[in-house]
Each structure stands twice: as C-alpha cells, then as structure tokens.
Design an enzyme around this catalytic site. Structure first.
Site, short mmCIF file in Angstrom:
data_model
loop_
_atom_site.label_atom_id
_atom_site.label_comp_id
_atom_site.label_asym_id
_atom_site.label_seq_id
_atom_site.Cartn_x
_atom_site.Cartn_y
_atom_site.Cartn_z
N LYS A 195 -14.10 -65.20 6.00
CA LYS A 195 -15.30 -64.52 5.50
C LYS A 195 -15.81 -65.22 4.23
O LYS A 195 -15.14 -65.23 3.20
CB LYS A 195 -15.04 -63.05 5.16
N SER A 248 -11.72 -62.78 -7.60
CA SER A 248 -11.39 -62.14 -8.87
C SER A 248 -9.97 -61.56 -8.85
O SER A 248 -9.45 -61.18 -7.80
CB SER A 248 -12.38 -61.02 -9.16
N GLU A 269 -5.54 -66.99 -5.12
CA GLU A 269 -6.02 -67.92 -6.15
C GLU A 269 -7.08 -67.17 -6.92
O GLU A 269 -8.16 -66.91 -6.42
CB GLU A 269 -6.56 -69.18 -5.47
N CYS A 303 -12.98 -71.33 -11.60
CA CYS A 303 -11.81 -70.53 -11.98
C CYS A 303 -10.94 -71.26 -13.00
O CYS A 303 -10.33 -70.63 -13.84
CB CYS A 303 -11.01 -70.16 -10.74
N GLU A 400 -12.47 -63.65 -18.47
CA GLU A 400 -13.12 -64.75 -17.76
C GLU A 400 -14.63 -64.47 -17.72
O GLU A 400 -15.06 -63.46 -17.18
CB GLU A 400 -12.57 -64.80 -16.33
#
Ligand code: NDP
Length: 490
Positions: A195, A248, A269, A303, A400
């Site tokens: 997806k 996330s 990840e 990231c 972040e």
C-alpha cells in the site's frame, strides 16, 4: 587557488540569474483514474470509492485513485497467496531474471518516473532524477543478484520464504521505499501486497504497469491504494505472514501492538532526529555542503535527516556565517525546474505540522533564521530555516519536524557531543565531520544510531543495510541483512 575572504564575500554577494529549465512533461501519461493492481492486472475496486491525488506545487488534481476496502485487500492477499505456491518454487535464477527485467524497465522509464514522482510528491526533479529513480533500479538489480545465492548468504542454513508480505510505505520516497520493500521480498521467494501513501500513489501505479510489461506472474506483486485504514487492513490480514512498515513512530507502535501474538514477522523503519556533528578540525566548506544536504534534501522529508546540527563551540560563528550565506543561494520553487533546490512540501497537513513546530521553537525562545525567498502563491511551501539559541528541551530539538528546519546546538568536548547526540528517543542516523580518522571511529562506536556517516551525509547504497535503534524501529533494509526479514532459516 584559495580565495581571500574579500574575494569570497564579493562572490557570495553576486546574484546568479538562471533561466527557467523545466523538465518536459509531454512524454508522461498519467491516467485520469486508476484501479487496483491485483492478480496481474488492473481491476475495478469493490469499494467503488476514489479520491484525488494532487500536485502539491500547484494544488491541481493529477488523477484519482481507489480507496481500497477490506474486500479489496482480501482479494489482493488471496491473489498473493495463490501466486506464492508457484513463485516460491520457481527456480531462483528465473526469479532473478524477473527482477533484472524490472530493474531494466525502471531504467528505461526513468525520465517518466522522475516526472511522476516530482509532480505527485513535490520533490525537485534533480533529486527524483538523480537519486530516487536510479537507486530504485539499483535495488532491484542488487537483489536480483541474491535470488539464486541465498544458500551462500546463509551458509549451513536452509533459507525459506515466508509467504505473503504486507508492506506499507510513506510519501517521502515513494518509488524508492517500494523498491526497498518489494525487491528483497521477491528475491527471497515471497509475494507481496503493497500500500503506497495516500498523497503519493502514482509511481506505484506506473510500477504496476512495469510489472505487467515484465510479464511478472500474476499475483506476485499486488498494489492497493488508500489511506491509513487500507494500510491497517493489509497489516491485519490473517494470511499476511510478514509486515514491513516505514512511516511515523506513532503508527509503527500501533501496528506492533495490533499484530502482537499473531506470529507475523515485523520490521519497522520509523522516524529520526539525527545529530550531524561538526568538529573544529573539519573542512568547513565541505561540512556546510553536508549540512545542507543533510537537512534541506527533499525539503527535510527524510527520516534520517540531519535535523540537529551539533557544532563545536570554537567554530560555531564562522560555520554559521557560511551556512547562512549558503542558505541564501538555495532556490525554492517549481519542482520540475532543474535548478530548483527546495521543492514543495508534500501536503497541506505536513505544512501545518512544520509551521506548528516552528512556532513552538520561537515561543520557547530559539532564534529563527530564514533567507529571503519568494514563496509561490499556490501550493505548499516552507523556506529553508535554521534555529540558533536552541536548548535540548525545546520541541524543535526533540521532535521530528520532517521539514526544511535545522536546530543548531553547540558542544565543547567529544564526550559532550556524544551525550547530546544520543539524547533522543530515536536512533536512526548520525553524521560526524572531522579530519581525524581515529575520532570518526571513536564517535561511531559511541553513537546509538543505525547509520553513522563520516564526512558525508544521506548517502545510500543497496549493498548497505539501513535501519534504526530505539524508537526509530528495528530490522534492516538493504544489503544481505535486508533479506533476513523475508526468510525463515531452518
Ligand atoms: P504515517 O505513519 O501515518 O504513514 C505512513 C504509511 O502508513 C502511509 O502509507 C499511511 O497511509 C499508512 N498508515 C497510516 N495509518 C495506518 C494504520 N493504522 N495501519 C497501517 N498503515 C497506516 O505517516 P504520515 O504520513 O501521517 O506522516 C506523519 C509523520 O510521520 C511525519 O510528519 C513524519 O514525522 C513521520 N514520517 C516518517 C517517515 C519515515 O520515513 N520514517 C515517513 C513518513 C512520515 P496514508 O498515507 O494514507 O496515511
């Protein structure tokens, strides 16, 4: 020949005019509406629901894609389960041949893919053209090479594929994340249901065409579009044996909780808040380029971005002066223009998140620097920004931001640099800039980060494993390590 300070100041003040250099888009055919790629062909959705995907630089609709429901996902998983029977028994060298073919087709269609990636996601064309697409092709090429060598990769073990892999990917590197997920899964003999992210589904749709062009057996790859809910159907499907997720930390934790006790294998990840550490003996001009690449590449939607600059106190002033000067030369604007350095922010929601965190930085007392730059009237944009006077407790130093925003902190000793760098719940990457090899090794040993770059940043190679510690997730993608999550070793 080294320039004197006066010469370099004069040069920096010059304004270089560039004529527009837009990439042609007439060779790209985006369909007005897409179906789902299930069982080797594009099929109509059971859900009958579609949603638009827009160009974040213009806010214009590019196409409509399906919002797949539970029945659609079930069809995709069934197609993948059926295909697994033959794919996992196909001779490894034939599996490799398909992967090589996909890699070649990605190369052949690279111009088209670069444009699609840039229009759907907002990233500068020079990045999609020079980084995303070549690296995606390289991933398939690399894992094609492993397909018939699994027994050498894991000597004295009997590597076996797991079955259907459910894979959910984010919007920052759509095709590259697809390649990171699909290439090792297929090389190891698994089949997949993937997806893509809600805001960037189009390169996955072109990839579906490539699978058909490569005559990949039906059901080996299935692509279902949709939002988070569709993703949750993929990961929770009982016939999915392995879940691979990039996104996330919040959603990653949710997925981990939801599949606990099911026996599914999982790799996550997740986010990061990397320290990019510059020592006083580092070559400053080179470090400035590395800092810029570390945080402003892909608008900071990375990231492993070097979002915390740790600079040794003795050189903070000259380094910041150089960095600010360099920021004023970055060109923000049309992502399809080959001179553009900073493209559009991926979505309105992401822009609002960046704005909110930047406001919190100002309120908490940090000092914001933004070079003058013209923001286009339409679309989602954020200028390259840096904060000084940052305390470790500020949100901009802890959370972040996932945007072109750098927080600058200082340190005096190597031990202090290590303490500050590791003072984060994340542990994905770090950068060290120094002239001394011994210091690089000393730092690398002490960094709690999956990747430590030395005198460079944001370098990727399919042969090199990538992944995190702590809240940045677990499992590795890339290299021989990237095969492990897709295999059972008897
Ligand atoms: P998400 O984690 O929500 O999205 C990542 C992928 O997971 C998308 O395909 C998303 O679908 C899907 N998803 C969302 N909810 C679920 C669920 N419950 N079960 C299964 N799949 C799900 O990230 P966002 O796009 O919302 O970004 C939010 C923040 O996450 C960013 O600001 C950034 O800080 C961080 N992020 C980190 C990334 C990384 O590479 N580590 C990548 C992207 C974001 P959909 O797109 O439809 O929501």
């Amino acid at each position: 020949m080294a320039l004197t300070k006066k010469q370099s100041d004069t040069l920096a003040k010059q304004v270089f005019e560039y004529a527009p250099a837009p990439e042609a888009i007439d060779h790209v055919k985006i369909q007005p509406r897409y179906g789902l790629y299930i069982g080797g062909k594009m099929v109509a959705a059971h859900s009958k629901k579609h949603f638009p995907t827009i160009n974040p630089a213009t806010e214009k609709t590019l196409s409509e894609v399906v919002e797949a429901d539970e029945v659609d996902v079930d069809r995709a998983v069934k197609a993948a389960s059926k295909a697994f029977e033959s794919w996992s028994h196909l001779s490894a060298s034939r599996r490799a041949r398909y992967l090589f073919r996909i890699s070649r087709l990605l190369q052949e269609r690279s111009r088209e893919l670069a444009v699609v990636e840039t229009m759907d996601g907002g990233k500068p064309i020079k990045e999609s053209r020079d980084v995303d697409i070549p690296l995606s092709a390289a991933h398939f090429f690399y894992y094609a090479g492993w397909a018939d060598k699994l027994e050498w990769a894991f000597p004295n073990r009997k590597p076996r594929p797991l079955g259907v892999a459910g894979q959910v990917i984010p919007w920052n590197f759509p095709l590259l994340m697809l390649a990171w997920k699909i290439a090792p899964a297929l090389a190891a003999g698994n089949t997949v249901v993937l997806k893509p992210a809600e805001t960037t589904p189009l390169s996955a749709m072109v990839f579906a065409e490539i699978c058909m062009q490569a005559e990949l057996p039906p059901g080996v790859v299935n692509i279902v579009t949709g939002a988070g809910k569709t993703g949750s159907f993929v990961v929770s499907h009982p016939d999915v044996k392995k879940v691979a997720f990039t996104g996330s930390t919040e959603v990653g934790k949710m997925i981990q909780r939801s599949i606990a006790g099911t026996g599914k294998k999982l790799t996550l990840e997740l986010g990061g808040k990397a320290a990019n550490i510059v020592f006083e003996d580092a070559p400053l001009d080179q470090a400035v380029e590395g800092i810029v690449n570390g945080i402003y590449f892909n608008q900071g939607h990375v990231c492993c971005a070097g979002s915390r600059l740790l600079v040794q106190e003795s050189i903070a002033e000259p380094l910041l002066e150089k960095l600010k000067r360099r920021l004023s030369t970055l060109r923000l604007g049309d992502p399809l223009d080959k001179n553009t350095d900073i493209g559009a922010i991926n979505s309105r929601a992401q822009l609002e998140k960046i704005q909110g965190l930047v406001e919190s930085g100002i309120e908490e007392g940090a000092e914001l620097y933004q070079p003058e730059c013209v923001i286009p009237e339409r679309g989602f944009w954020f200028p390259p920004s840096l904060f000084t006077n940052v305390s470790q407790s500020y949100r901009i130093a802890r959370e972040e931001i996932f945007g072109p925003v750098l927080s600058v902190l200082t340190f005096r000793t190597p031990n202090e640099a290590v303490e500050k760098a590791n003072n984060t719940p994340y542990g994905l990457s770090a950068g060290v800039w120094t002239d001394k090899g011994s210091r690089i090794l000393w730092m690398a040993e002490r960094m709690r980060a999956g990747v430590v770059w030395a005198n460079t940043f944001n370098r990727f190679d399919p042969t090199s494993p990538f992944g995190g510690y702590k809240e940045s997730g677990f499992g590795r993608e890339g290299g021989v390590h990237g095969l492990l999550p897709y295999l059972e070793l008897n």
